[in-house]
Design an enzyme around this catalytic site. Structure first.
Site, mmCIF file in Angstrom:
data_model
loop_
_atom_site.group_PDB
_atom_site.id
_atom_site.type_symbol
_atom_site.label_atom_id
_atom_site.label_comp_id
_atom_site.label_asym_id
_atom_site.label_seq_id
_atom_site.Cartn_x
_atom_site.Cartn_y
_atom_site.Cartn_z
ATOM 1 N N ALA A 127 0.845 -1.199 0.000
ATOM 2 C CA ALA A 127 0.000 0.000 0.000
ATOM 3 C C ALA A 127 0.879 1.247 0.000
ATOM 4 C CB ALA A 127 -0.901 0.015 1.229
ATOM 5 N N GLU A 172 -0.230 -12.020 -5.739
ATOM 6 C CA GLU A 172 -1.395 -11.914 -6.606
ATOM 7 C C GLU A 172 -1.706 -10.431 -6.784
ATOM 8 O OE1 GLU A 172 -1.715 -15.840 -4.601
ATOM 9 O OE2 GLU A 172 -1.796 -13.853 -3.716
ATOM 10 N N ASN A 195 -5.234 -3.751 -12.235
ATOM 11 C CA ASN A 195 -4.283 -2.832 -11.592
ATOM 12 C C ASN A 195 -3.025 -2.674 -12.443
ATOM 13 O OD1 ASN A 195 -2.633 -1.352 -9.921
ATOM 14 N ND2 ASN A 195 -3.177 -2.488 -8.070
ATOM 15 N N TYR A 239 5.534 -4.587 -10.968
ATOM 16 C CA TYR A 239 6.036 -5.933 -10.734
ATOM 17 C C TYR A 239 6.775 -6.473 -11.960
ATOM 18 C CZ TYR A 239 2.912 -5.588 -6.714
ATOM 19 O OH TYR A 239 2.277 -5.171 -5.571
#
Length: 97
Positions: free
Chosen positions: A23, A56, A61, A68
């Site tokens: 986050a 995951e 997103n 990633y």
């Protein structure tokens, strides 16, 4: 004053670091906070002799998927309806440490 800009929640099980949550404070997005948090998370996994990182991410997103991918994670599968409230699929990604 100090301010929390981002955090991760992860498990280390045997030789795997599994990232559960990442986050970032919305006011500080696109400033490298998530990358710094992930770098530290992976470093902690490596310190514990982990050889694999998994996570995951929501199919929708794009920002997280791009982060990633840029860190070397690769998609290896899909978990259908993983995010139950929205019925959204998760992309499963892995990184060899």
């Amino acid at each position: 004053s100090k301010r929390l800009l981002g955090f991760s929640i992860f498990w280390i099980v045997h030789d795997e670091v599994h990232v559960l949550n990442v986050a970032t404070d919305p006011a500080h997005r696109r400033r490298g906070v998530a990358r710094a948090v992930m770098d530290e998370t992976l470093a902690r996994g490596r310190q514990r002799k982990c050889t694999l990182a998994t996570l995951e991410v929501r199919r929708s997103n794009e920002a997280a998927l791009n982060l990633y991918r840029g860190m070397g994670f690769r998609p290896v599968g899909v978990r259908p309806n993983y995010y139950v409230d929205e019925g959204e699929d998760a992309i499963v990604m892995v990184l060899d440490l």
